[in-house]
Design a protein around this motif. Structure first.
Motif, PDB file in Angstrom:
ATOM      1  N   GLU A   1      45.990  53.234  42.315  1.00  0.00           N
ATOM      2  CA  GLU A   1      45.066  54.363  42.152  1.00  0.00           C
ATOM      3  C   GLU A   1      43.719  53.951  41.565  1.00  0.00           C
ATOM      4  O   GLU A   1      42.748  54.684  41.693  1.00  0.00           O
ATOM      5  N   VAL A   2      43.668  52.793  40.892  1.00  0.00           N
ATOM      6  CA  VAL A   2      42.414  52.388  40.248  1.00  0.00           C
ATOM      7  C   VAL A   2      41.892  51.054  40.802  1.00  0.00           C
ATOM      8  O   VAL A   2      40.856  51.010  41.466  1.00  0.00           O
ATOM      9  N   CYS A   3      42.615  49.985  40.563  1.00  0.00           N
ATOM     10  CA  CYS A   3      42.110  48.641  40.873  1.00  0.00           C
ATOM     11  C   CYS A   3      41.920  48.415  42.370  1.00  0.00           C
ATOM     12  O   CYS A   3      41.005  47.698  42.789  1.00  0.00           O
ATOM     13  N   ALA A   4      42.814  49.014  43.185  1.00  0.00           N
ATOM     14  CA  ALA A   4      42.807  48.741  44.628  1.00  0.00           C
ATOM     15  C   ALA A   4      41.530  49.223  45.304  1.00  0.00           C
ATOM     16  O   ALA A   4      41.253  48.851  46.437  1.00  0.00           O
ATOM     17  N   GLY A   5      40.732  50.034  44.604  1.00  0.00           N
ATOM     18  CA  GLY A   5      39.446  50.446  45.153  1.00  0.00           C
ATOM     19  C   GLY A   5      38.500  49.268  45.325  1.00  0.00           C
ATOM     20  O   GLY A   5      37.585  49.317  46.147  1.00  0.00           O
ATOM     21  N   CYS A   6      38.699  48.214  44.529  1.00  0.00           N
ATOM     22  CA  CYS A   6      37.800  47.051  44.574  1.00  0.00           C
ATOM     23  C   CYS A   6      38.522  45.725  44.749  1.00  0.00           C
ATOM     24  O   CYS A   6      37.942  44.776  45.258  1.00  0.00           O
ATOM     25  N   HIS A   7      39.769  45.626  44.265  1.00  0.00           N
ATOM     26  CA  HIS A   7      40.473  44.336  44.278  1.00  0.00           C
ATOM     27  C   HIS A   7      41.611  44.321  45.295  1.00  0.00           C
ATOM     28  O   HIS A   7      42.451  45.232  45.308  1.00  0.00           O
ATOM     29  N   SER A   8      41.666  43.253  46.087  1.00  0.00           N
ATOM     30  CA  SER A   8      42.802  43.060  46.987  1.00  0.00           C
ATOM     31  C   SER A   8      43.985  42.480  46.220  1.00  0.00           C
ATOM     32  O   SER A   8      43.851  42.039  45.066  1.00  0.00           O
TER      33      SER A   8
ATOM     34  N   SER B   1      29.135  45.900  47.893  1.00  0.00           N
ATOM     35  CA  SER B   1      29.533  47.135  47.210  1.00  0.00           C
ATOM     36  C   SER B   1      29.579  46.994  45.698  1.00  0.00           C
ATOM     37  O   SER B   1      29.827  47.967  44.999  1.00  0.00           O
ATOM     38  N   ASN B   2      29.433  45.768  45.191  1.00  0.00           N
ATOM     39  CA  ASN B   2      29.604  45.548  43.750  1.00  0.00           C
ATOM     40  C   ASN B   2      28.399  44.865  43.117  1.00  0.00           C
ATOM     41  O   ASN B   2      28.557  44.031  42.221  1.00  0.00           O
ATOM     42  N   GLY B   3      27.216  45.211  43.586  1.00  0.00           N
ATOM     43  CA  GLY B   3      25.995  44.683  42.990  1.00  0.00           C
ATOM     44  C   GLY B   3      25.922  43.172  43.055  1.00  0.00           C
ATOM     45  O   GLY B   3      25.367  42.531  42.169  1.00  0.00           O
TER      46      GLY B   3
ATOM     47  N   ALA C   1      28.389  41.048  42.763  1.00  0.00           N
ATOM     48  CA  ALA C   1      29.532  40.377  42.119  1.00  0.00           C
ATOM     49  C   ALA C   1      30.777  40.519  43.000  1.00  0.00           C
ATOM     50  O   ALA C   1      30.885  41.452  43.791  1.00  0.00           O
ATOM     51  N   PHE C   2      31.697  39.591  42.844  1.00  0.00           N
ATOM     52  CA  PHE C   2      32.898  39.590  43.678  1.00  0.00           C
ATOM     53  C   PHE C   2      34.134  39.951  42.868  1.00  0.00           C
ATOM     54  O   PHE C   2      34.483  39.255  41.918  1.00  0.00           O
ATOM     55  N   PRO C   3      34.813  41.030  43.215  1.00  0.00           N
ATOM     56  CA  PRO C   3      36.077  41.358  42.538  1.00  0.00           C
ATOM     57  C   PRO C   3      37.179  40.443  43.078  1.00  0.00           C
ATOM     58  O   PRO C   3      37.527  40.551  44.248  1.00  0.00           O
ATOM     59  N   PRO C   4      37.709  39.540  42.251  1.00  0.00           N
ATOM     60  CA  PRO C   4      38.674  38.559  42.777  1.00  0.00           C
ATOM     61  C   PRO C   4      39.983  39.206  43.217  1.00  0.00           C
ATOM     62  O   PRO C   4      40.356  40.267  42.730  1.00  0.00           O
ATOM     63  N   ASP C   5      40.662  38.536  44.167  1.00  0.00           N
ATOM     64  CA  ASP C   5      42.009  38.958  44.564  1.00  0.00           C
ATOM     65  C   ASP C   5      42.922  38.861  43.336  1.00  0.00           C
ATOM     66  O   ASP C   5      42.830  37.905  42.566  1.00  0.00           O
TER      67      ASP C   5
ATOM     68  N   ASN D   1      47.289  38.323  27.882  1.00  0.00           N
ATOM     69  CA  ASN D   1      46.546  38.798  26.707  1.00  0.00           C
ATOM     70  C   ASN D   1      45.063  38.962  27.016  1.00  0.00           C
ATOM     71  O   ASN D   1      44.415  39.888  26.523  1.00  0.00           O
ATOM     72  N   TYR D   2      44.523  38.048  27.851  1.00  0.00           N
ATOM     73  CA  TYR D   2      43.112  38.176  28.234  1.00  0.00           C
ATOM     74  C   TYR D   2      42.898  39.439  29.062  1.00  0.00           C
ATOM     75  O   TYR D   2      41.973  40.213  28.806  1.00  0.00           O
ATOM     76  N   LEU D   3      43.763  39.650  30.056  1.00  0.00           N
ATOM     77  CA  LEU D   3      43.600  40.806  30.942  1.00  0.00           C
ATOM     78  C   LEU D   3      43.695  42.116  30.151  1.00  0.00           C
ATOM     79  O   LEU D   3      42.880  43.020  30.327  1.00  0.00           O
ATOM     80  N   TYR D   4      44.698  42.175  29.278  1.00  0.00           N
ATOM     81  CA  TYR D   4      44.858  43.377  28.441  1.00  0.00           C
ATOM     82  C   TYR D   4      43.625  43.574  27.553  1.00  0.00           C
ATOM     83  O   TYR D   4      43.110  44.684  27.436  1.00  0.00           O
TER      84      TYR D   4
ATOM     85  N   TYR E   1      35.373  40.949  25.478  1.00  0.00           N
ATOM     86  CA  TYR E   1      36.209  39.786  25.761  1.00  0.00           C
ATOM     87  C   TYR E   1      35.781  38.984  26.976  1.00  0.00           C
ATOM     88  O   TYR E   1      36.347  37.938  27.260  1.00  0.00           O
ATOM     89  N   PHE E   2      34.819  39.485  27.747  1.00  0.00           N
ATOM     90  CA  PHE E   2      34.355  38.753  28.923  1.00  0.00           C
ATOM     91  C   PHE E   2      33.382  37.674  28.472  1.00  0.00           C
ATOM     92  O   PHE E   2      32.532  37.919  27.614  1.00  0.00           O
ATOM     93  N   ALA E   3      33.497  36.464  29.037  1.00  0.00           N
ATOM     94  CA  ALA E   3      32.601  35.366  28.666  1.00  0.00           C
ATOM     95  C   ALA E   3      31.155  35.780  28.933  1.00  0.00           C
ATOM     96  O   ALA E   3      30.811  36.176  30.043  1.00  0.00           O
TER      97      ALA E   3
ATOM     98  N   ILE F   1      29.449  42.158  32.176  1.00  0.00           N
ATOM     99  CA  ILE F   1      30.412  42.140  33.290  1.00  0.00           C
ATOM    100  C   ILE F   1      29.993  43.145  34.360  1.00  0.00           C
ATOM    101  O   ILE F   1      29.542  44.254  34.047  1.00  0.00           O
ATOM    102  N   ALA F   2      30.151  42.715  35.607  1.00  0.00           N
ATOM    103  CA  ALA F   2      29.757  43.561  36.736  1.00  0.00           C
ATOM    104  C   ALA F   2      30.839  44.585  37.083  1.00  0.00           C
ATOM    105  O   ALA F   2      30.614  45.443  37.933  1.00  0.00           O
ATOM    106  N   MET F   3      32.009  44.473  36.450  1.00  0.00           N
ATOM    107  CA  MET F   3      33.080  45.469  36.687  1.00  0.00           C
ATOM    108  C   MET F   3      32.886  46.634  35.716  1.00  0.00           C
ATOM    109  O   MET F   3      32.987  46.438  34.505  1.00  0.00           O
ATOM    110  N   PRO F   4      32.600  47.835  36.230  1.00  0.00           N
ATOM    111  CA  PRO F   4      32.500  48.976  35.316  1.00  0.00           C
ATOM    112  C   PRO F   4      33.862  49.256  34.690  1.00  0.00           C
ATOM    113  O   PRO F   4      34.886  48.976  35.311  1.00  0.00           O
ATOM    114  N   ALA F   5      33.892  49.802  33.477  1.00  0.00           N
ATOM    115  CA  ALA F   5      35.167  50.085  32.795  1.00  0.00           C
ATOM    116  C   ALA F   5      36.092  50.818  33.764  1.00  0.00           C
ATOM    117  O   ALA F   5      35.809  51.946  34.150  1.00  0.00           O
ATOM    118  N   PRO F   6      37.201  50.174  34.194  1.00  0.00           N
ATOM    119  CA  PRO F   6      38.013  50.817  35.225  1.00  0.00           C
ATOM    120  C   PRO F   6      38.946  51.900  34.691  1.00  0.00           C
ATOM    121  O   PRO F   6      39.323  52.795  35.442  1.00  0.00           O
ATOM    122  N   LEU F   7      39.298  51.824  33.423  1.00  0.00           N
ATOM    123  CA  LEU F   7      40.312  52.742  32.901  1.00  0.00           C
ATOM    124  C   LEU F   7      39.688  53.804  32.004  1.00  0.00           C
ATOM    125  O   LEU F   7      38.861  53.496  31.151  1.00  0.00           O
TER     126      LEU F   7
END
Ligand code: HEM
Length: 230
Positions: A34-41, A103-105, A107-111, A124-127, A151-153, A157-163
């Motif tokens: 419902e959320v991530c699949a809009g941008c990430h395969s 579609s992402n300015g 930036a590439f949303p990785p698989d 822990n990084y993803l969380y 937490y992003f180096a 970050i080009a990913m808008p807050a997804p949650l």
């Protein structure tokens, strides 16, 4: 600057006897879809493997059928569209990397299929990343179109807050806080990256038990063979 320290969660699948929290992974699938699949395969995961997480064949068929796939050529030599089947992989949101970047300015949303294996402790990084969106500090120059993440180096970050609070309505009635969804989707993606983790740990345990037993037998045999020398 100093290295960023991530938040640390006790994941149930860690440790020598760890197993995936199936309920969390099922909820995490919902967050992914419902959320991530809009941008990430999630292009390496096929629907049928969801049986591992406790989904029934009918549920899997229904989930797969929500996607559309190009297939063919048929007997007339034409390509055609059809609904997804359990053997299909999760559908990708973009045709290719160029379309994804457009579609992402840029930036590439990785698989996300293997993202949890990108480095040790990625859970822990993803969380932390998913719960790490904040207002940028006053002295921080945030480029246009970027979000600030603790937490992003580099923090930009080009990913808008997804949650967002209650961003999904969980099928099992669990309250969908940002924290809960971040944990659940992390468990789901950990499972996606290593669905055979439990079998691997089980086999390791069997090997150790076998070696202990074999060692005992050899020791007893040795005592018997050399008993005359006492
Ligand atoms: C990057 C996960 C939702 C767009 C990433 C990365 C991960 C991730 C792990 C790589 C971070 C890194 O390089 O260290 C997720 C998860 C999501 C989600 C689990 C759902 C909860 C989204 C959505 C969008 C999006 C909805 C689009 C609106 C991007 C982009 C990047 C990215 C553009 C590249 C960021 C950059 O390099 O600056 N995501 N994502 N993501 N994601 Fe997501």
């Amino acid at each position: 600057g100093a290295a960023i320290e991530y938040k640390s969660v006790d994941w149930s699948h860690e440790g020598p006897f760890g197993t995936y929290d199936r309920a969390a992974a099922q909820r995490g699938l919902q967050v992914y879809r419902e959320v991530c699949a809009g941008c990430h395969s999630l292009e390496q995961v096929s629907f049928r493997t969801l049986a591992d997480l406790g989904f029934t064949e009918d549920e899997i068929k229904a989930i797969a059928a929500e996607g559309t796939y190009m297939d063919g050529p048929n007997d007339e030599g034409d390509m055609f569209e059809r609904a997804g089947k359990p053997f299909d992989k999760f559908p990708s949101p973009f045709a290719n990397e160029k379309a994804a970047r457009a579609s992402n300015g840029g930036a590439f949303p990785p698989d996300l299929s293997l993202i949890v294996k990108a480095r040790p402790g990625f859970e822990n990084y993803l969380y932390s990343l998913l719960t790490g969106y904040e207002d940028a500090p006053e002295d921080h120059k945030l480029p246009a179109g970027m979000a600030y993440n603790a937490y992003f180096a580099g923090h930009n970050i080009a990913m808008p807050a997804p949650l967002a609070e209650d961003g999904v309505e969980y099928a099992d009635g669990t309250k969908a806080s940002v924290d809960q969804m971040a944990k659940d989707v992390t468990v789901f993606l950990a499972w996606a990256a290593e669905p055979k983790l439990e079998e691997r740990k089980n086999m390791g345990l069997k090997v150790i038990l076998f070696l202990l037993l074999l060692g005992g037998i050899f020791y007893a045999a040795k005592r018997k063979v050399w008993s005359d020398l006492h």
